[in-house]
Design an enzyme around this catalytic site. Structure first.
Site, PDB file in Angstrom:
ATOM      1  N   ARG A 127       0.859  -1.180   0.000  1.00 22.96           N
ATOM      2  CA  ARG A 127       0.000   0.000   0.000  1.00 22.96           C
ATOM      3  C   ARG A 127       0.896   1.229   0.000  1.00 22.96           C
ATOM      4  O   ARG A 127       2.112   1.116   0.105  1.00 22.96           O
ATOM      5  CB  ARG A 127      -0.939  -0.019   1.213  1.00 22.96           C
ATOM      6  CG  ARG A 127      -0.202  -0.441   2.482  1.00 22.96           C
ATOM      7  CD  ARG A 127      -0.653   0.253   3.693  1.00 22.96           C
ATOM      8  NE  ARG A 127      -0.474   1.672   3.629  1.00 22.96           N
ATOM      9  CZ  ARG A 127       0.700   2.294   3.836  1.00 22.96           C
ATOM     10  NH1 ARG A 127       1.802   1.625   4.099  1.00 22.96           N
ATOM     11  NH2 ARG A 127       0.774   3.609   3.765  1.00 22.96           N
ATOM     12  N   GLY A 128       0.293   2.419  -0.122  1.00 27.32           N
ATOM     13  CA  GLY A 128       1.073   3.648  -0.257  1.00 27.32           C
ATOM     14  C   GLY A 128       1.222   3.935  -1.750  1.00 27.32           C
ATOM     15  O   GLY A 128       1.573   3.033  -2.527  1.00 27.32           O
ATOM     16  N   ALA A 129       0.956   5.174  -2.123  1.00 17.55           N
ATOM     17  CA  ALA A 129       0.847   5.512  -3.554  1.00 17.55           C
ATOM     18  C   ALA A 129       2.059   5.082  -4.393  1.00 17.55           C
ATOM     19  O   ALA A 129       1.902   4.378  -5.401  1.00 17.55           O
ATOM     20  CB  ALA A 129       0.575   7.008  -3.692  1.00 17.55           C
ATOM     21  N   ARG A 136      -7.074  -0.271  -7.043  1.00 21.68           N
ATOM     22  CA  ARG A 136      -7.375   0.814  -6.097  1.00 21.68           C
ATOM     23  C   ARG A 136      -7.476   2.120  -6.898  1.00 21.68           C
ATOM     24  O   ARG A 136      -6.630   2.401  -7.749  1.00 21.68           O
ATOM     25  CB  ARG A 136      -6.287   0.920  -5.019  1.00 21.68           C
ATOM     26  CG  ARG A 136      -6.269  -0.315  -4.109  1.00 21.68           C
ATOM     27  CD  ARG A 136      -5.465  -0.081  -2.857  1.00 21.68           C
ATOM     28  NE  ARG A 136      -6.123   0.846  -1.963  1.00 21.68           N
ATOM     29  CZ  ARG A 136      -5.521   1.394  -0.904  1.00 21.68           C
ATOM     30  NH1 ARG A 136      -4.253   1.111  -0.651  1.00 21.68           N
ATOM     31  NH2 ARG A 136      -6.174   2.232  -0.109  1.00 21.68           N
ATOM     32  N   GLN A 171      -2.602   2.590   9.743  1.00 28.64           N
ATOM     33  CA  GLN A 171      -1.271   2.689   9.127  1.00 28.64           C
ATOM     34  C   GLN A 171      -0.269   3.371  10.051  1.00 28.64           C
ATOM     35  O   GLN A 171       0.934   3.268   9.847  1.00 28.64           O
ATOM     36  CB  GLN A 171      -1.349   3.457   7.800  1.00 28.64           C
ATOM     37  CG  GLN A 171      -2.010   2.707   6.661  1.00 28.64           C
ATOM     38  CD  GLN A 171      -3.493   2.982   6.580  1.00 28.64           C
ATOM     39  OE1 GLN A 171      -4.135   3.312   7.574  1.00 28.64           O
ATOM     40  NE2 GLN A 171      -4.064   2.857   5.399  1.00 28.64           N
ATOM     41  N   ASP A 186      -1.713  10.969  -2.117  1.00 24.17           N
ATOM     42  CA  ASP A 186      -2.066   9.991  -3.148  1.00 24.17           C
ATOM     43  C   ASP A 186      -2.324  10.662  -4.487  1.00 24.17           C
ATOM     44  O   ASP A 186      -2.289  10.021  -5.530  1.00 24.17           O
ATOM     45  CB  ASP A 186      -3.302   9.203  -2.717  1.00 24.17           C
ATOM     46  CG  ASP A 186      -2.936   8.279  -1.568  1.00 24.17           C
ATOM     47  OD1 ASP A 186      -2.878   8.779  -0.414  1.00 24.17           O
ATOM     48  OD2 ASP A 186      -2.645   7.104  -1.824  1.00 24.17           O
ATOM     49  N   ASN A 217      -5.177  12.808   0.366  1.00 23.71           N
ATOM     50  CA  ASN A 217      -4.382  11.859   1.167  1.00 23.71           C
ATOM     51  C   ASN A 217      -5.341  11.083   2.079  1.00 23.71           C
ATOM     52  O   ASN A 217      -6.561  11.300   2.071  1.00 23.71           O
ATOM     53  CB  ASN A 217      -3.311  12.615   1.972  1.00 23.71           C
ATOM     54  CG  ASN A 217      -2.300  11.685   2.623  1.00 23.71           C
ATOM     55  OD1 ASN A 217      -1.779  10.782   1.971  1.00 23.71           O
ATOM     56  ND2 ASN A 217      -2.039  11.875   3.908  1.00 23.71           N
ATOM     57  N   LYS A 218      -4.786  10.208   2.863  1.00 25.79           N
ATOM     58  CA  LYS A 218      -5.557   9.337   3.749  1.00 25.79           C
ATOM     59  C   LYS A 218      -6.611  10.108   4.552  1.00 25.79           C
ATOM     60  O   LYS A 218      -6.355  11.218   5.014  1.00 25.79           O
ATOM     61  CB  LYS A 218      -4.576   8.628   4.695  1.00 25.79           C
ATOM     62  CG  LYS A 218      -5.159   7.680   5.705  1.00 25.79           C
ATOM     63  CD  LYS A 218      -6.068   6.639   5.106  1.00 25.79           C
ATOM     64  CE  LYS A 218      -5.427   5.833   3.996  1.00 25.79           C
ATOM     65  NZ  LYS A 218      -6.408   5.036   3.222  1.00 25.79           N
TER      66      LYS A 218
HETATM   67  O1  MRU Z   1      -4.634   3.376   1.890  1.00 28.94           O
HETATM   68  P1  MRU Z   1      -3.147   3.546   1.873  1.00 28.94           P
HETATM   69  O2  MRU Z   1      -2.471   2.995   3.084  1.00 28.94           O
HETATM   70  O3  MRU Z   1      -2.518   3.045   0.581  1.00 28.94           O
HETATM   71  O4  MRU Z   1      -2.947   5.111   1.897  1.00 28.94           O
HETATM   72  C1  MRU Z   1      -1.651   5.632   1.931  1.00 28.94           C
HETATM   73  C2  MRU Z   1      -1.595   7.093   2.102  1.00 28.94           C
HETATM   74  O5  MRU Z   1      -2.592   7.775   2.178  1.00 28.94           O
HETATM   75  C3  MRU Z   1      -0.236   7.712   2.066  1.00 28.94           C
HETATM   76  O6  MRU Z   1      -0.180   8.841   2.880  1.00 28.94           O
HETATM   77  C4  MRU Z   1       0.088   8.126   0.627  1.00 28.94           C
HETATM   78  O7  MRU Z   1      -0.131   7.060  -0.252  1.00 28.94           O
HETATM   79  C5  MRU Z   1       1.482   8.606   0.490  1.00 28.94           C
HETATM   80  S1  MRU Z   1       2.637   7.281   0.635  1.00 28.94           S
HETATM   81  C6  MRU Z   1       4.180   7.897   0.347  1.00 28.94           C
END
Ligand code: MRU
Length: 358
Positions: free
Chosen positions: A51-53, A88, A198, A238, A248-249
């Site tokens: 996970r994470g962009a 996603r 997270q 993201d 973002n999250k």
């Molecule tokens: O749902 P996730 O855990 O994939 O969401 C991740 C985030 O929102 C991060 O802050 C974002 O992707 C930046 S990661 C460098």
């Protein structure tokens, strides 16, 4: 980053397969997984084993390489990218990476695609590391400027934008690692980030690197800011729009509001593949992932005997909504830390990044 004595990336080529760190087992145990097929790569993204962009983008690129092993026809290339694209919706790095793979592989003859796909996926992964290193160096200046002799600088972060969310180093955490490594007294307030928590990943990362941190409930940040206990907020993203909206999250927006109200600088750390130049209307056009109601109804953890357990915390028939991301408007964002430097969250600021990078 090091786990024990071993240097890990969060994704890597493993012979004809792909290795990943399985993030669903953290923070309780560190484990890796081998992906053999494009379908397994898609499942790893969808189920948030990765996970994470930036990491989602890199794993998708490797997923295309896995698909090309068995069938490198035009149809198979289209099917693989379509399949991975459906995993996603919010992180634009996924689309960016799949378009790059499509553009690179499309003009080649099928017999050339296998080798070329591995090389391009590797390139995307290697570049991600370089972008994050550069983000770290630029963000470090912010921390240095905010640091006062004899005082600890307190940074608040939301979700996990560390090395686990990228191929290595992280975005929001990269400047923090560098600051800590050069001896600046830095402490991190880590938002738990319900419902997927997270923040536990962030706490695990920071703890493994020896960076002082404190895990807090998502609702605590505003209070800490009012008390003068937060000097700086740094989050990842993201998707960032050309006019400076930061997606973002879920919960990031509330932290930005509290930061603005309390005069705390709020920065997003963003590699250029996270900027979506096609978006004209941030609130209308960014697809916000609606995730399973079970993420709200249940918590996961270890029971008294140390066994993985799932506990129901809400009644099964309760109505639940679970948006995964939110959008912070530019007026709440002090600046965007990119690999090319720190720019204003404005059309002009972001345009200066575009000229140099795309
Ligand atoms: O749902 P996730 O855990 O994939 O969401 C991740 C985030 O929102 C991060 O802050 C974002 O992707 C930046 S990661 C460098």
């Amino acid at each position: 980053m090091k786990v024990g004595d071993v240097n890990y990336r969060s994704v890597w080529r493993d012979g004809d397969n792909v290795g990943i760190v399985d993030q669903t087992r953290l923070p309780y145990e560190f484990g890796t997984l081998r992906l053999h097929t494009c379908e397994e790569a898609a499942h790893a993204i969808k189920s948030m084993k990765v996970r994470g962009a930036p990491l989602i983008g890199a794993v998708a690129a490797y997923g295309v390489a896995l698909a090309m092993r068995s069938d490198a026809s035009d149809g198979a290339l289209a099917a693989a990218t379509d399949r991975l694209m459906r995993t996603r919706p919010t992180a634009v790095n996924l689309r960016w990476s799949l378009e790059r793979m499509r553009q690179h592989l499309g003009p080649l003859a099928p017999e050339q695609r296998g080798k070329a796909a591995w090389a391009e996926a590797q390139g995307i992964a290697d570049e991600d590391i370089e972008l994050n290193r550069a983000i770290g160096r630029h963000g470090l200046k912010l921390i240095r400027d905010a640091a006062k002799p004899g005082k600890t600088i307190n940074v608040l972060t939301h979700c996990n934008a560390g090395w686990l969310a990228t191929v290595d180093y992280g975005t929001a955490l990269a400047p923090i690692y560098l600051a800590h490594d050069e001896g600046i007294a830095v402490h991190v307030w880590v938002d738990e980030t319900r419902p997927r928590s997270q923040g536990f990943l962030t706490a695990w990362e920071l703890g493994s690197h020896g960076v002082p941190y404190t895990l807090i409930a998502d609702n605590a940040g505003g209070h800490l800011m009012q008390k003068g206990k937060v000097d700086l907020v740094i989050v990842g993203a993201d998707r960032v729009t050309p006019d400076g909206h930061v997606c973002n999250k879920i919960g990031t927006y509330l932290k930005a509001l509290a930061a603005k109200h309390n005069g705390v600088p709020f920065f997003a750390a963003v590699p250029s593949p996270t900027i979506d130049w096609t978006i004209a209307d941030a609130m209308g056009e960014i697809p916000i992932e609606e995730r399973s109601a079970d993420e709200i109804r249940y918590v996961h953890g270890l029971d008294d005997k140390g066994k993985a357990a799932r506990i129901e915390i809400g009644a099964r028939d309760m109505k639940v909504a679970n948006p995964g991301f939110d959008v912070t408007p530019p007026e709440l964002v002090t600046g965007i830390i990119t690999e090319l430097g720190i720019c204003a969250a404005t059309r002009e600021g972001l345009a200066s990044i575009r000229t140099n990078s795309t």
